[in-house]
Design a protein around this motif. Structure first.
Motif, short mmCIF file in Angstrom:
data_model
loop_
_atom_site.label_atom_id
_atom_site.label_comp_id
_atom_site.label_asym_id
_atom_site.label_seq_id
_atom_site.Cartn_x
_atom_site.Cartn_y
_atom_site.Cartn_z
N LEU A 66 0.84 -1.19 0.00
CA LEU A 66 0.00 0.00 0.00
C LEU A 66 0.87 1.24 0.00
CD1 LEU A 66 -2.39 -1.03 2.92
CD2 LEU A 66 -2.85 -1.26 0.50
N ASN A 67 0.29 2.37 -0.38
CA ASN A 67 0.98 3.64 -0.18
C ASN A 67 0.36 4.30 1.06
OD1 ASN A 67 -1.38 5.06 -0.99
ND2 ASN A 67 -0.70 5.08 -3.12
N ARG A 68 0.88 5.44 1.43
CA ARG A 68 0.45 6.11 2.67
C ARG A 68 -1.06 6.42 2.64
NH1 ARG A 68 3.18 9.68 6.59
NH2 ARG A 68 5.11 9.10 5.56
N THR A 69 -1.55 6.93 1.53
CA THR A 69 -2.96 7.28 1.41
C THR A 69 -3.84 6.05 1.52
OG1 THR A 69 -2.35 9.11 -0.04
CG2 THR A 69 -4.66 8.45 -0.05
N GLU A 70 -3.45 4.97 0.85
CA GLU A 70 -4.23 3.74 0.91
C GLU A 70 -4.27 3.18 2.33
OE1 GLU A 70 -3.45 2.09 -3.62
OE2 GLU A 70 -1.99 1.67 -2.05
N LEU A 71 -3.15 3.28 3.03
CA LEU A 71 -3.11 2.80 4.42
C LEU A 71 -4.09 3.60 5.28
CD1 LEU A 71 -1.91 0.99 6.62
CD2 LEU A 71 -0.16 2.74 6.95
N GLU A 72 -4.12 4.91 5.11
CA GLU A 72 -5.04 5.74 5.89
C GLU A 72 -6.49 5.39 5.57
OE1 GLU A 72 -4.22 7.60 8.48
OE2 GLU A 72 -2.19 6.90 8.08
N GLU A 73 -6.79 5.14 4.30
CA GLU A 73 -8.16 4.76 3.93
C GLU A 73 -8.53 3.38 4.48
OE1 GLU A 73 -10.38 6.76 2.68
OE2 GLU A 73 -8.85 8.32 2.60
N LEU A 74 -7.57 2.47 4.49
CA LEU A 74 -7.82 1.15 5.08
C LEU A 74 -8.11 1.28 6.57
CD1 LEU A 74 -7.95 -1.91 4.81
CD2 LEU A 74 -5.46 -1.97 5.06
N LYS A 75 -7.39 2.13 7.25
CA LYS A 75 -7.63 2.36 8.67
C LYS A 75 -9.03 2.92 8.89
CE LYS A 75 -2.88 3.29 10.14
NZ LYS A 75 -1.98 4.33 10.66
N LYS A 76 -9.46 3.81 8.01
CA LYS A 76 -10.81 4.37 8.14
C LYS A 76 -11.87 3.29 7.99
CE LYS A 76 -9.70 9.04 6.65
NZ LYS A 76 -9.86 10.05 5.60
N LEU A 77 -11.63 2.33 7.09
CA LEU A 77 -12.58 1.23 6.95
C LEU A 77 -12.59 0.34 8.18
CD1 LEU A 77 -12.11 0.06 3.26
CD2 LEU A 77 -14.10 1.17 4.26
N ILE A 78 -11.41 0.07 8.71
CA ILE A 78 -11.30 -0.79 9.89
C ILE A 78 -11.95 -0.12 11.10
CG2 ILE A 78 -9.68 -1.83 11.53
CD1 ILE A 78 -9.82 -3.35 8.92
N TYR A 79 -11.77 1.18 11.23
CA TYR A 79 -12.33 1.93 12.35
C TYR A 79 -13.60 2.67 11.92
CZ TYR A 79 -7.84 0.99 14.44
OH TYR A 79 -6.73 0.36 14.93
N TYR A 80 -14.43 2.01 11.14
CA TYR A 80 -15.62 2.62 10.54
C TYR A 80 -16.52 3.30 11.56
CZ TYR A 80 -20.18 3.00 8.34
OH TYR A 80 -21.36 3.48 7.88
N LYS A 81 -16.80 2.66 12.68
CA LYS A 81 -17.72 3.23 13.67
C LYS A 81 -17.22 4.57 14.19
CE LYS A 81 -19.70 -1.07 15.25
NZ LYS A 81 -19.85 -2.00 16.36
#
Length: 100
Positions: A66-81
């Motif tokens: 992943l790149n930095r932006t993709e990692l941040e977006e993945l974190k947002k999905l994981i921490y959706y609530k």
């Protein structure tokens, strides 16, 4: 009553499809928070790859890049609530999107 370990969470992100139990999802979220982005980007600073952050899998020859932006977006999905108001809108996605 369904045991927490029997519940399966499905995550689709880009070309990745991952299945987690509740325990695995918790561990994955902790792992994502501990990734040292600056370290990985400096390790591969001379590399022409645009994705430099490696997420290893239990399979020795497989890592998710992943790149930095993709990692941040993945974190947002994981921490959706916790991030309900910060999800991407369709206009912000850099992807050929066709409305039917």
């Amino acid at each position: 009553m369904i045991c927490p370990e029997c519940r399966i969470y499905h995550l689709t992100f880009g070309n990745f499809y991952l299945e987690f139990t509740e325990n695995e999802l918790t561990h994955f979220s902790v792992f994502l928070e501990k990734i040292n982005v600056d370290y990985w980007e400096s390790q591969f600073c001379n590399c022409t790859m645009k994705r430099k952050l490696a997420i290893p899998s239990t399979q020795v020859n497989l890592s998710l890049l992943l790149n930095r932006t993709e990692l941040e977006e993945l974190k947002k999905l994981i921490y959706y609530k916790e991030n309900k108001n910060t999800l991407l809108k369709v206009v912000n996605i850099a992807y050929d999107f066709y409305k039917n």
